[in-house]
Scaffold this motif. Structure first.
Motif, PDB file in Angstrom:
ATOM      1  N   THR A   1       0.837  -1.206   0.000  1.00 55.49           N
ATOM      2  CA  THR A   1       0.000   0.000   0.000  1.00 55.49           C
ATOM      3  C   THR A   1       0.868   1.250   0.000  1.00 55.49           C
ATOM      4  OG1 THR A   1      -1.743  -1.187   1.186  1.00 55.49           O
ATOM      5  CG2 THR A   1      -1.837   1.212   1.233  1.00 55.49           C
ATOM      6  N   ALA A   2       1.943   1.230   0.793  1.00 51.97           N
ATOM      7  CA  ALA A   2       2.858   2.374   0.824  1.00 51.97           C
ATOM      8  C   ALA A   2       3.481   2.600  -0.547  1.00 51.97           C
ATOM      9  CB  ALA A   2       3.940   2.139   1.871  1.00 51.97           C
ATOM     10  N   GLU A   3       3.889   1.536  -1.198  1.00 51.03           N
ATOM     11  CA  GLU A   3       4.469   1.660  -2.534  1.00 51.03           C
ATOM     12  C   GLU A   3       3.458   2.224  -3.521  1.00 51.03           C
ATOM     13  OE1 GLU A   3       7.478  -1.137  -4.646  1.00 51.03           O
ATOM     14  OE2 GLU A   3       5.489  -1.999  -4.987  1.00 51.03           O
ATOM     15  N   GLU A   4       2.239   1.734  -3.454  1.00 50.93           N
ATOM     16  CA  GLU A   4       1.177   2.195  -4.353  1.00 50.93           C
ATOM     17  C   GLU A   4       0.930   3.690  -4.194  1.00 50.93           C
ATOM     18  OE1 GLU A   4      -3.674   1.533  -4.903  1.00 50.93           O
ATOM     19  OE2 GLU A   4      -2.495   0.157  -3.670  1.00 50.93           O
ATOM     20  N   HIS A   5       1.098   4.209  -2.988  1.00 56.09           N
ATOM     21  CA  HIS A   5       0.768   5.610  -2.717  1.00 56.09           C
ATOM     22  C   HIS A   5       1.992   6.512  -2.645  1.00 56.09           C
ATOM     23  CE1 HIS A   5      -3.576   5.175  -2.178  1.00 56.09           C
ATOM     24  NE2 HIS A   5      -3.299   3.984  -1.684  1.00 56.09           N
ATOM     25  N   GLY A   6       3.120   6.035  -3.120  1.00 59.83           N
ATOM     26  CA  GLY A   6       4.262   6.915  -3.322  1.00 59.83           C
ATOM     27  C   GLY A   6       5.125   7.189  -2.117  1.00 59.83           C
TER      28      GLY A   6
ATOM     29  N   ASN B   1       3.721  10.008  14.791  1.00 58.92           N
ATOM     30  CA  ASN B   1       2.595   9.076  14.779  1.00 58.92           C
ATOM     31  C   ASN B   1       1.440   9.659  13.983  1.00 58.92           C
ATOM     32  OD1 ASN B   1       3.763   7.201  16.912  1.00 58.92           O
ATOM     33  ND2 ASN B   1       3.701   9.138  18.028  1.00 58.92           N
ATOM     34  N   VAL B   2       0.735   8.817  13.254  1.00 61.03           N
ATOM     35  CA  VAL B   2      -0.402   9.277  12.455  1.00 61.03           C
ATOM     36  C   VAL B   2      -1.546   8.285  12.559  1.00 61.03           C
ATOM     37  CG1 VAL B   2      -1.243   9.676  10.105  1.00 61.03           C
ATOM     38  CG2 VAL B   2       0.947  10.630  10.801  1.00 61.03           C
ATOM     39  N   VAL B   3      -2.737   8.823  12.764  1.00 63.69           N
ATOM     40  CA  VAL B   3      -3.979   8.066  12.566  1.00 63.69           C
ATOM     41  C   VAL B   3      -4.884   8.957  11.741  1.00 63.69           C
ATOM     42  CG1 VAL B   3      -5.951   6.902  13.582  1.00 63.69           C
ATOM     43  CG2 VAL B   3      -3.748   6.863  14.776  1.00 63.69           C
ATOM     44  N   ALA B   4      -4.972   8.666  10.450  1.00 65.73           N
ATOM     45  CA  ALA B   4      -5.854   9.408   9.549  1.00 65.73           C
ATOM     46  C   ALA B   4      -7.073   8.550   9.246  1.00 65.73           C
ATOM     47  CB  ALA B   4      -5.125   9.762   8.255  1.00 65.73           C
TER      48      ALA B   4
ATOM     49  N   ALA C   1     -13.579   8.659  14.258  1.00 59.69           N
ATOM     50  CA  ALA C   1     -12.972   7.353  14.007  1.00 59.69           C
ATOM     51  C   ALA C   1     -11.476   7.385  14.311  1.00 59.69           C
ATOM     52  CB  ALA C   1     -13.209   6.937  12.559  1.00 59.69           C
ATOM     53  N   ALA C   2     -10.800   8.465  13.945  1.00 58.59           N
ATOM     54  CA  ALA C   2      -9.372   8.582  14.213  1.00 58.59           C
ATOM     55  C   ALA C   2      -9.095   8.600  15.709  1.00 58.59           C
ATOM     56  CB  ALA C   2      -8.823   9.841  13.560  1.00 58.59           C
ATOM     57  N   HIS C   3      -9.880   9.347  16.453  1.00 55.94           N
ATOM     58  CA  HIS C   3      -9.670   9.428  17.898  1.00 55.94           C
ATOM     59  C   HIS C   3      -9.968   8.090  18.568  1.00 55.94           C
ATOM     60  CE1 HIS C   3      -8.729  13.728  18.609  1.00 55.94           C
ATOM     61  NE2 HIS C   3      -9.346  13.895  17.453  1.00 55.94           N
ATOM     62  N   GLU C   4     -10.936   7.365  18.064  1.00 57.52           N
ATOM     63  CA  GLU C   4     -11.235   6.040  18.614  1.00 57.52           C
ATOM     64  C   GLU C   4     -10.068   5.084  18.376  1.00 57.52           C
ATOM     65  OE1 GLU C   4     -14.510   2.424  18.032  1.00 57.52           O
ATOM     66  OE2 GLU C   4     -14.927   4.430  17.239  1.00 57.52           O
TER      67      GLU C   4
ATOM     68  N   ALA D   1      -3.268   2.773  13.480  1.00 59.28           N
ATOM     69  CA  ALA D   1      -4.501   2.009  13.331  1.00 59.28           C
ATOM     70  C   ALA D   1      -4.132   0.555  13.012  1.00 59.28           C
ATOM     71  CB  ALA D   1      -5.371   2.602  12.234  1.00 59.28           C
ATOM     72  N   THR D   2      -5.120  -0.322  12.997  1.00 56.84           N
ATOM     73  CA  THR D   2      -4.866  -1.732  12.706  1.00 56.84           C
ATOM     74  C   THR D   2      -5.754  -2.196  11.552  1.00 56.84           C
ATOM     75  OG1 THR D   2      -6.506  -2.416  14.368  1.00 56.84           O
ATOM     76  CG2 THR D   2      -4.216  -2.239  15.090  1.00 56.84           C
ATOM     77  N   GLY D   3      -5.347  -3.302  10.938  1.00 56.40           N
ATOM     78  CA  GLY D   3      -6.167  -3.910   9.890  1.00 56.40           C
ATOM     79  C   GLY D   3      -6.383  -2.967   8.715  1.00 56.40           C
ATOM     80  N   GLU D   4      -7.595  -3.016   8.196  1.00 55.26           N
ATOM     81  CA  GLU D   4      -7.939  -2.176   7.048  1.00 55.26           C
ATOM     82  C   GLU D   4      -7.866  -0.692   7.390  1.00 55.26           C
ATOM     83  OE1 GLU D   4      -8.473  -2.998   3.880  1.00 55.26           O
ATOM     84  OE2 GLU D   4      -7.954  -5.059   4.425  1.00 55.26           O
ATOM     85  N   ALA D   5      -8.107  -0.355   8.649  1.00 57.85           N
ATOM     86  CA  ALA D   5      -8.031   1.053   9.054  1.00 57.85           C
ATOM     87  C   ALA D   5      -6.605   1.586   8.901  1.00 57.85           C
ATOM     88  CB  ALA D   5      -8.503   1.219  10.492  1.00 57.85           C
ATOM     89  N   ARG D   6      -5.607   0.749   9.126  1.00 56.24           N
ATOM     90  CA  ARG D   6      -4.225   1.190   8.948  1.00 56.24           C
ATOM     91  C   ARG D   6      -3.931   1.458   7.475  1.00 56.24           C
ATOM     92  NH1 ARG D   6       1.334  -1.957  10.663  1.00 56.24           N
ATOM     93  NH2 ARG D   6       0.450  -3.604   9.381  1.00 56.24           N
ATOM     94  N   LEU D   7      -4.364   0.567   6.606  1.00 60.02           N
ATOM     95  CA  LEU D   7      -4.144   0.776   5.176  1.00 60.02           C
ATOM     96  C   LEU D   7      -4.880   2.022   4.696  1.00 60.02           C
ATOM     97  CD1 LEU D   7      -4.425  -2.898   3.856  1.00 60.02           C
ATOM     98  CD2 LEU D   7      -2.409  -1.665   4.686  1.00 60.02           C
ATOM     99  N   ARG D   8      -6.058   2.261   5.256  1.00 64.42           N
ATOM    100  CA  ARG D   8      -6.806   3.470   4.906  1.00 64.42           C
ATOM    101  C   ARG D   8      -6.054   4.708   5.386  1.00 64.42           C
ATOM    102  NH1 ARG D   8      -9.837   5.955   1.318  1.00 64.42           N
ATOM    103  NH2 ARG D   8     -11.484   7.273   2.206  1.00 64.42           N
TER     104      ARG D   8
END
Length: 328
Positions: free
Chosen positions: A32-37, A221-224, A230-233, A307-314
């Motif tokens: 995912t990181a590679e895909e997004h530059g 650290n980042v949670v976007a 949702a980020a704060h949770e 974040a974890t799981g799909e939320a991390r990739l998002r």
């Protein structure tokens, strides 16, 4: 100029997960990181930690390399006093032969473990004292100018794998400046000396064959997420993980028990560690990071997405998209 974005993958093993699942998630993260530059993904050496699967960064990098095409991969870092310089030169020389032009080698002097684990690693308690000399010995192997007559790193000799000094104090800053190497500051969990260390590094920097001007990578650290709530949770879940890991004495905690632990005093310690954290919507995260770059003087950001799981990739995707207009 655009500020490059990179990722520090902590390779966390979540509750109920296995190391195999953590490593599979690391593959997804790197893709995912590679895909997004993103510029690079780094993995840090830790030992005897049941929630972290990056005890062998070189092995993990070799695996991730097969699943990616161009993103840089490296250690952030190898704890050099745990190893001989020749061994690390051979490992990362091998990686460079497998993935030429894609390998980084970040070096730290912390044990990455506790006292008992240091004994299990056969590490001498004084081994960190030789860190500057070990860095130079390793550098010489990779440059093909071994300091030990008749001994070469094969693979590794002449590979010129780029070195980075990691740190959270003025020691690493001073060493990186003296050797003319890039400096990566662990402000994602040890924020106290960030500005003083960067200032000392830039002031004392001496150009080298690898680098002609100072280059600072700062951790954040980042949670976007799509919504601030949702980020704060998700970030609250990270605070629980830190609190129970630091103060839970190996016990299992429900979310309610972890929140009580945070309220009883652990929260102040955790929040100090996570001082530099961007969370919220993409616009909120971008605003925070633009301010952080100005404050820290960073040339590059290395981000721990909590974040974890799909939320991390998002989170990875949202951050890249949010920063793109600023970098255009």
């Amino acid at each position: 100029m655009p500020t490059p974005l990179s990722i520090l993958d902590l390779a966390r093993i979540g509750p109920g997960e296995t190391a195999r699942e953590s490593i599979a998630a690391s593959v997804d993260l790197a893709r995912t990181a590679e895909e997004h530059g993103y510029e690079r993904v780094w993995y840090a050496e830790h030992h005897n930690m049941p929630t972290i699967a990056s005890s062998a960064p070189a092995v993990l990098i070799a695996h991730i390399g097969t699943a990616t095409r161009k993103i840089r991969l490296g250690a952030g870092g190898v704890m050099l006093p745990n190893h001989t310089p020749l061994t690390i030169a051979e490992q990362f020389g091998t990686l460079d032969a497998m993935y030429p032009g894609r390998i980084d080698l970040g070096l730290g002097r912390a044990p990455g473990s506790d006292q008992n684990t240091m004994r299990a690693l056969r590490r001498d308690a004084q081994s960190a004292e030789a860190f500057p000399q070990d860095v130079q010995e390793l550098q010489a192997y990779l440059a093909g100018r071994s300091r030990i007559p008749g001994v070469d790193a094969v693979p590794g000799k002449g590979s010129e794998v780029p070195l980075y000094i990691l740190g959270s104090s003025l020691f690493g800053a001073t060493l990186a400046a003296a050797l003319g190497l890039p400096y990566a500051f662990a402000s994602h969990f040890a924020p106290q000396a960030l500005e003083a260390a960067v200032a000392a590094y830039r002031r004392d920097f001496r150009p080298s064959e690898q680098l002609d001007r100072p280059y600072v990578i700062a951790g954040v650290n980042v949670v976007a997420a799509d919504t601030a709530a949702a980020a704060h949770e998700q970030f609250q879940a990270t605070r629980r993980t830190f609190a129970t890991g630091l103060f839970g004495r190996g016990q299992s905690f429900t979310d309610e028990q972890a929140d009580q632990l945070l309220a009883q005093g652990a929260g102040a310690h955790v929040d100090q560690m996570l001082k530099y954290s961007a969370l919220g919507t993409p616009a909120e995260v971008r605003e925070y990071l633009e301010g952080f770059v100005k404050q820290s003087g960073a040339d590059e950001l290395i981000v721990a997405h909590h974040a974890t799981g799909e939320a991390r990739l998002r989170s990875v995707a949202l951050l890249a998209e949010a920063m793109q207009p600023a970098n255009a």
